[in-house]
Structures are given as structure tokens and as C-alpha cells.
Design an enzyme around this catalytic site. Structure first.
Site, PDB file in Angstrom:
ATOM      1  N   HIS A   1       0.811  -1.214   0.000  1.00 26.37           N
ATOM      2  CA  HIS A   1       0.000   0.000   0.000  1.00 26.37           C
ATOM      3  C   HIS A   1       0.845   1.265   0.000  1.00 26.37           C
ATOM      4  O   HIS A   1       1.904   1.339   0.624  1.00 26.37           O
ATOM      5  CB  HIS A   1      -0.926   0.005   1.218  1.00 26.37           C
ATOM      6  CG  HIS A   1      -0.189  -0.001   2.531  1.00 26.37           C
ATOM      7  ND1 HIS A   1       0.216   1.146   3.178  1.00 26.37           N
ATOM      8  CD2 HIS A   1       0.239  -1.022   3.308  1.00 26.37           C
ATOM      9  CE1 HIS A   1       0.838   0.834   4.293  1.00 26.37           C
ATOM     10  NE2 HIS A   1       0.865  -0.478   4.398  1.00 26.37           N
ATOM     11  N   ASP A   2       0.374   2.245  -0.768  1.00 27.69           N
ATOM     12  CA  ASP A   2       0.954   3.598  -0.791  1.00 27.69           C
ATOM     13  C   ASP A   2       2.360   3.652  -1.369  1.00 27.69           C
ATOM     14  O   ASP A   2       3.072   4.649  -1.175  1.00 27.69           O
ATOM     15  CB  ASP A   2       0.931   4.222   0.609  1.00 27.69           C
ATOM     16  CG  ASP A   2      -0.476   4.293   1.189  1.00 27.69           C
ATOM     17  OD1 ASP A   2      -1.282   5.091   0.682  1.00 27.69           O
ATOM     18  OD2 ASP A   2      -0.780   3.529   2.130  1.00 27.69           O
TER      19      ASP A   2
ATOM     20  N   GLY B  70       5.178  -0.942   2.706  1.00 31.40           N
ATOM     21  CA  GLY B  70       4.322   0.201   2.458  1.00 31.40           C
ATOM     22  C   GLY B  70       5.094   1.505   2.355  1.00 31.40           C
ATOM     23  O   GLY B  70       6.160   1.674   2.938  1.00 31.40           O
TER      24      GLY B  70
END
Length: 261
Positions: free
Chosen positions: A118-119, A136
Site C-alpha cells: 500500500h501507498d 508500504g
């Protein structure tokens, strides 16, 4: 398209000339651009935005929810740019409230079994080799190459045109134009072969080498080295990019190679 053995949610927006192979599942709130090929047994979940002329190989899972205990079900995206290839069993998680998006740029090659958490924000023309794991919030600059089976700690930044040796453990940021290898990960030179292939002149490569000699080979601390680079080296986009990258590093940059194991 018209593949009866694939499931495409009625809310997905699929360009007319996209090819979707059998046994693939495409969820609601997905957009796929013209000319893209989706192989068999791919799962594309809510929030995916896939560009034009991409190739997604069997077993890939795009835009699954983050593997983050803080994730609260917020709306977020996973964006894949035009002309990018995602090979077998790659996983790309969508973003969290922190940035709202996981993004892979244009003309990238993500090889089999890599994981992009994520991200993460991946630039253009990046190559991520088999089995690479990105935690992340990792950022990867344009034209960077991460060797196979490398593991990248969350919040790490990898600069443009960097080359990471296979099997590396990245706990510190990797500045632009460099080669990184050894354990712990260390500066082992600049990526001169890659730079030459991308049209950098001999003079420009020598300039970058001179900057990193001051930073890594003159026994200065980082603050001293940056002051000397600013005072003695002509201001160029490459010089300024290196200085800005190092000054903005929150985790600190990798050290020079000492030869001590």
C-alpha cells in the site's frame, strides 16, 4: 472481449479492445484502458485503474485491500500506467488514507511474484525483478532497477537510475544514479552502464562520479560533504537532485562500502 468464462462486474469500465482471458475476475469500480491484455486467473479488485496497452499475466492480484491493520476500509486506488507489464502472481495492494493511492508508472516491468504494498509510488521505466518485496510507502524513482529477491523496508526512497543488487535488504534510502550491493547495503559506485544506455554523456557521468566521491570516499560526514558539493560543484539538475534527495531523507542514506563484513 466477450469472454464467457471470465466474470466482469457491470460497474467496471473496460475499453472495447481489451482482451480478458478465461477465469479472470474483475470487480466493481475498475477501469482498464485500450489495448490491455488480462491473462487467465487474474483478480482485479475495486479501485484498480489500469492504463493502455498493459499486460497482466496469470495469477496477478491487483488492488487488493492493504495488509495494514490500520486500514479502515476507506476508498483508495491502485494505479498502473500505460505500457506496463505485470508478470505472474504479482500482488499490488491499493492505498490507505495516508496517500490514497498505490501507483506504478508507465513502461514498467514488474516480474513474477513481486509484491508492491500500500501507498508505494513507483516511477516510470522501472524494473522490479522476480520476488522483490516492497513494504508500504516505498518510493522508487524513474529508471530504477531492483534486483530479484530484494526486500525493501517501509518508507524507503530509491532514487532515479539506481541499480540494486539481487538479494539486497534495503533499510536505508538509496540515492539517485548509484549502484547498491553488499550487506549491509552500501554504495559500490554509480550506475554508469545504465546512465550511458540512457544517453548520459561521459562528462555528465564524470560529474556524478565526482559528487559521490566527495560524499562517500573522502571521509567527510554527510553535512560536510553536502556543503563541499554545493560550494565546489557547478549547479546542475543532477547535482541538485542528489543534494535534495539526501537532505530530504528521513531514514538516512546507505553508507559507503568499507570492505569490513
Amino acid at each position: 472481449m466477450n469472454q464467457p468464462l471470465a466474470y466482469v462486474h457491470p460497474g467496471a469500465k473496460i475499453a472495447k479492445n481489451v482482451v480478458i482471458e478465461p477465469f479472470t475476475t474483475i470487480h466493481n469500480n475498475v477501469e482498464i484502458g485500450e489495448g490491455t491484455w488480462i491473462g487467465s486467473n487474474v483478480t482485479i479488485m475495486e479501485g484498480a485503474r489500469i492504463g493502455k496497452n498493459c499486460n497482466i499475466f496469470p495469477g496477478a492480484v491487483i488492488s487488493a485491500v492493504p495488509q495494514d491493520l490500520k486500514f479502515g476500509g476507506e476508498d483508495s486506488l491502485a494505479i498502473i500506467g500505460d505500457n506496463t507489464t505485470v508478470r505472474e502472481c504479482v500482488t499490488v495492494n491499493r492505498g490507505t488514507i495516508a496517500s490514497g493511492v498505490t501507483k506504478i508508472g508507465k513502461n514498467c516491468l514488474i516480474m513474477a511474484t513481486a509484491h508492491i504494498a500500500h501507498d508505494c509510488h513507483i516511477g516510470d521505466n522501472v524494473i522490479i525483478v522476480n520476488g522483490v518485496l516492497l513494504g508500504g510507502h516505498v518510493t522508487v524513482g524513474d529508471f530504477a532497477i531492483i534486483g530479484g529477491l530484494s526486500a525493501v523496508h517501509q518508507f524507503i526512497n530509491i532514487g532515479e537510475h539506481a541499480m540494486i543488487s539481487g538479494g539486497s535488504l534495503l533499510r536505508k534510502d538509496v540515492p539517485p544514479f548509484t549502484k547498491a550491493a553488499k550487506e549491509p547495503l552500501s554504495y559500490v559506485g554509480i550506475n554508469s552502464v545504465g546512465l550511458r544506455r540512457r544517453g548520459f554523456s561521459t562528462e555528465k557521468i564524470r560529474e556524478i562520479q565526482d559528487i559521490y566521491r566527495i560524499l562517500y570516499q573522502k571521509n567527510y560526514n554527510t553535512t560536510q560533504a553536502l556543503s563541499i558539493i554545493e560550494a565546489e560543484m557547478e549547479a546542475t539538475p543532477e547535482r541538485d537532485e542528489i543534494i535534495l534527495f539526501i537532505r530530504n531523507s528521513s531514514r538516512g542514506v546507505m553508507k559507503g562500502y568499507t570492505g569490513i563484513y
